[in-house]
Design a protein around this motif. Sequence first.
Motif, PDB file in Angstrom:
ATOM      1  N   ARG A  21       4.962  12.250   9.601  1.00 17.91           N
ATOM      2  CA  ARG A  21       3.804  13.137   9.294  1.00 17.91           C
ATOM      3  C   ARG A  21       4.274  12.389   8.357  1.00 17.91           C
ATOM      4  O   ARG A  21       4.383  11.769   7.085  1.00 17.91           O
ATOM      5  CB  ARG A  21       4.209  14.838   8.423  1.00 17.91           C
ATOM      6  N   ILE A  22       2.828  11.896   7.632  1.00 27.38           N
ATOM      7  CA  ILE A  22       2.478  11.260   6.855  1.00 27.38           C
ATOM      8  C   ILE A  22       1.432  11.871   5.857  1.00 27.38           C
ATOM      9  O   ILE A  22      -0.086  12.992   5.857  1.00 27.38           O
ATOM     10  CB  ILE A  22       1.463   9.939   7.299  1.00 27.38           C
ATOM     11  N   ASN A  23       1.959  11.444   4.998  1.00 19.64           N
ATOM     12  CA  ASN A  23       1.247  12.477   3.348  1.00 19.64           C
ATOM     13  C   ASN A  23      -0.480  11.754   3.186  1.00 19.64           C
ATOM     14  O   ASN A  23       0.049  10.961   2.147  1.00 19.64           O
ATOM     15  CB  ASN A  23       1.611  12.811   1.967  1.00 19.64           C
ATOM     16  N   VAL A  24      -1.458  12.123   3.283  1.00 19.66           N
ATOM     17  CA  VAL A  24      -2.979  11.092   3.155  1.00 19.66           C
ATOM     18  C   VAL A  24      -4.116  11.566   2.210  1.00 19.66           C
ATOM     19  O   VAL A  24      -3.780  12.640   2.360  1.00 19.66           O
ATOM     20  CB  VAL A  24      -3.383  10.698   4.663  1.00 19.66           C
ATOM     21  N   THR A  25      -4.034  10.704   1.092  1.00 17.10           N
ATOM     22  CA  THR A  25      -5.022  11.086  -0.207  1.00 17.10           C
ATOM     23  C   THR A  25      -5.723  10.044  -0.019  1.00 17.10           C
ATOM     24  O   THR A  25      -5.332   8.394   0.037  1.00 17.10           O
ATOM     25  CB  THR A  25      -4.195  10.899  -1.397  1.00 17.10           C
ATOM     26  N   LEU A  26      -7.255  10.467  -0.054  1.00 11.85           N
ATOM     27  CA  LEU A  26      -7.940   9.482   0.330  1.00 11.85           C
ATOM     28  C   LEU A  26      -8.908   9.842  -1.587  1.00 11.85           C
ATOM     29  O   LEU A  26      -9.163  10.827  -1.967  1.00 11.85           O
ATOM     30  CB  LEU A  26      -9.200   9.608   0.811  1.00 11.85           C
ATOM     31  N   HIS A  27      -8.928   8.537  -2.013  1.00 13.73           N
ATOM     32  CA  HIS A  27      -9.738   8.405  -3.323  1.00 13.73           C
ATOM     33  C   HIS A  27     -11.480   7.845  -3.057  1.00 13.73           C
ATOM     34  O   HIS A  27     -11.502   7.088  -2.122  1.00 13.73           O
ATOM     35  CB  HIS A  27      -9.044   7.546  -4.401  1.00 13.73           C
ATOM     36  N   GLY A  28     -12.397   8.330  -4.071  1.00 10.02           N
ATOM     37  CA  GLY A  28     -13.958   7.496  -4.443  1.00 10.02           C
ATOM     38  C   GLY A  28     -14.444   8.085  -3.609  1.00 10.02           C
ATOM     39  O   GLY A  28     -13.949   9.256  -2.598  1.00 10.02           O
ATOM     40  N   SER A  63     -11.550  -1.375   4.339  1.00 11.88           N
ATOM     41  CA  SER A  63     -13.299  -0.466   3.412  1.00 11.88           C
ATOM     42  C   SER A  63     -12.158  -0.408   2.571  1.00 11.88           C
ATOM     43  O   SER A  63     -12.792   0.688   1.675  1.00 11.88           O
ATOM     44  CB  SER A  63     -13.501   0.522   3.788  1.00 11.88           C
ATOM     45  N   TYR A  64     -10.693  -0.502   2.197  1.00 13.13           N
ATOM     46  CA  TYR A  64      -9.103   0.419   1.476  1.00 13.13           C
ATOM     47  C   TYR A  64      -8.159  -0.755   0.828  1.00 13.13           C
ATOM     48  O   TYR A  64      -8.189  -1.473   1.352  1.00 13.13           O
ATOM     49  CB  TYR A  64      -9.092   1.646   2.360  1.00 13.13           C
ATOM     50  N   ILE A  65      -7.795  -0.252   0.187  1.00 14.61           N
ATOM     51  CA  ILE A  65      -6.550  -0.472  -0.531  1.00 14.61           C
ATOM     52  C   ILE A  65      -5.862  -0.033  -0.385  1.00 14.61           C
ATOM     53  O   ILE A  65      -6.207   1.527  -0.867  1.00 14.61           O
ATOM     54  CB  ILE A  65      -6.728  -1.497  -1.702  1.00 14.61           C
ATOM     55  N   ALA A  66      -4.655   0.354   0.251  1.00 14.41           N
ATOM     56  CA  ALA A  66      -3.588   1.372   1.038  1.00 14.41           C
ATOM     57  C   ALA A  66      -2.330   1.337  -0.507  1.00 14.41           C
ATOM     58  O   ALA A  66      -1.645   0.157  -0.567  1.00 14.41           O
ATOM     59  CB  ALA A  66      -3.256   1.446   1.847  1.00 14.41           C
ATOM     60  N   PHE A  67      -1.599   1.708  -1.033  1.00 13.10           N
ATOM     61  CA  PHE A  67      -0.347   2.254  -1.593  1.00 13.10           C
ATOM     62  C   PHE A  67       0.526   3.521  -1.029  1.00 13.10           C
ATOM     63  O   PHE A  67       0.481   4.651  -0.663  1.00 13.10           O
ATOM     64  CB  PHE A  67      -0.530   2.560  -2.893  1.00 13.10           C
ATOM     65  N   VAL A  68       1.423   2.632  -0.827  1.00 11.38           N
ATOM     66  CA  VAL A  68       3.080   3.966  -0.676  1.00 11.38           C
ATOM     67  C   VAL A  68       3.623   4.086  -1.779  1.00 11.38           C
ATOM     68  O   VAL A  68       4.370   3.620  -1.615  1.00 11.38           O
ATOM     69  CB  VAL A  68       3.492   4.023   1.377  1.00 11.38           C
ATOM     70  N   ASP A  69       3.435   5.603  -2.350  1.00 10.30           N
ATOM     71  CA  ASP A  69       4.665   6.027  -3.157  1.00 10.30           C
ATOM     72  C   ASP A  69       4.241   4.603  -4.862  1.00 10.30           C
ATOM     73  O   ASP A  69       4.813   4.512  -5.062  1.00 10.30           O
ATOM     74  CB  ASP A  69       5.687   5.833  -2.862  1.00 10.30           C
ATOM     75  N   GLY A  70       3.313   4.554  -4.924  1.00 14.06           N
ATOM     76  CA  GLY A  70       3.254   3.322  -5.519  1.00 14.06           C
ATOM     77  C   GLY A  70       3.133   1.889  -5.310  1.00 14.06           C
ATOM     78  O   GLY A  70       2.991   1.408  -6.450  1.00 14.06           O
ATOM     79  N   ASN A  84       4.123   8.781   1.632  1.00 15.53           N
ATOM     80  CA  ASN A  84       2.840   9.392   0.837  1.00 15.53           C
ATOM     81  C   ASN A  84       2.193   8.272   0.509  1.00 15.53           C
ATOM     82  O   ASN A  84       2.105   7.460  -0.281  1.00 15.53           O
ATOM     83  CB  ASN A  84       3.050   9.942  -0.789  1.00 15.53           C
ATOM     84  N   LEU A  85       0.960   8.196   0.983  1.00  9.35           N
ATOM     85  CA  LEU A  85       0.242   7.208   1.063  1.00  9.35           C
ATOM     86  C   LEU A  85      -1.485   7.241   0.538  1.00  9.35           C
ATOM     87  O   LEU A  85      -2.509   8.100   1.135  1.00  9.35           O
ATOM     88  CB  LEU A  85      -0.616   6.973   2.951  1.00  9.35           C
ATOM     89  N   HIS A  86      -2.384   6.326  -0.263  1.00  7.23           N
ATOM     90  CA  HIS A  86      -3.370   6.702  -0.848  1.00  7.23           C
ATOM     91  C   HIS A  86      -3.665   5.518  -0.648  1.00  7.23           C
ATOM     92  O   HIS A  86      -3.299   4.178  -0.674  1.00  7.23           O
ATOM     93  CB  HIS A  86      -2.744   6.483  -2.852  1.00  7.23           C
ATOM     94  N   PHE A  87      -5.573   5.615   0.032  1.00  2.89           N
ATOM     95  CA  PHE A  87      -6.280   4.985   0.363  1.00  2.89           C
ATOM     96  C   PHE A  87      -7.047   4.966  -1.264  1.00  2.89           C
ATOM     97  O   PHE A  87      -7.456   6.271  -1.409  1.00  2.89           O
ATOM     98  CB  PHE A  87      -6.781   5.037   1.314  1.00  2.89           C
ATOM     99  N   TYR A  88      -7.515   3.743  -1.782  1.00  2.00           N
ATOM    100  CA  TYR A  88      -8.357   3.378  -3.038  1.00  2.00           C
ATOM    101  C   TYR A  88      -9.791   3.220  -1.864  1.00  2.00           C
ATOM    102  O   TYR A  88      -9.067   1.383  -1.246  1.00  2.00           O
ATOM    103  CB  TYR A  88      -8.113   2.536  -3.662  1.00  2.00           C
TER     104      TYR A  88
END
Length: 94
Positions: A21-28, A63-70, A84-88
């Motif tokens: 299970r991956i927690n995905v957060t999209l930005h912008g 189209s993105y840059i990604a970070f996992v836990d910072g 905790n994956l964040h796509f910017y």
Amino acid sequence: MFFEAALISINGVLSMNEVVRINVTLHGWLIKYFDYKQTEQVLVPKSVTLAELAEIIALPPESYIAFVDGHQVSNEDTLSDNDNLHFYPLVVGG
């Protein structure tokens, strides 16, 4: 929206023991890929890479840059359970 389609493999349906299970957060502007919701939990096969997950949730390549836990991750990096994956979005031009 819960991405159950990620549970289908080439050889058939994966069992719950073979998924993470991956927690995905999209930005912008990327939030449009989650129907304008910012965060989703995604079930994907173990050993999934960032590029494979991006394809599963239909993000356009490059189209993105990604970070996992910072920490920044590349498309070849393998994701782990409960990341905790964040796509910017990338900004082109200047």
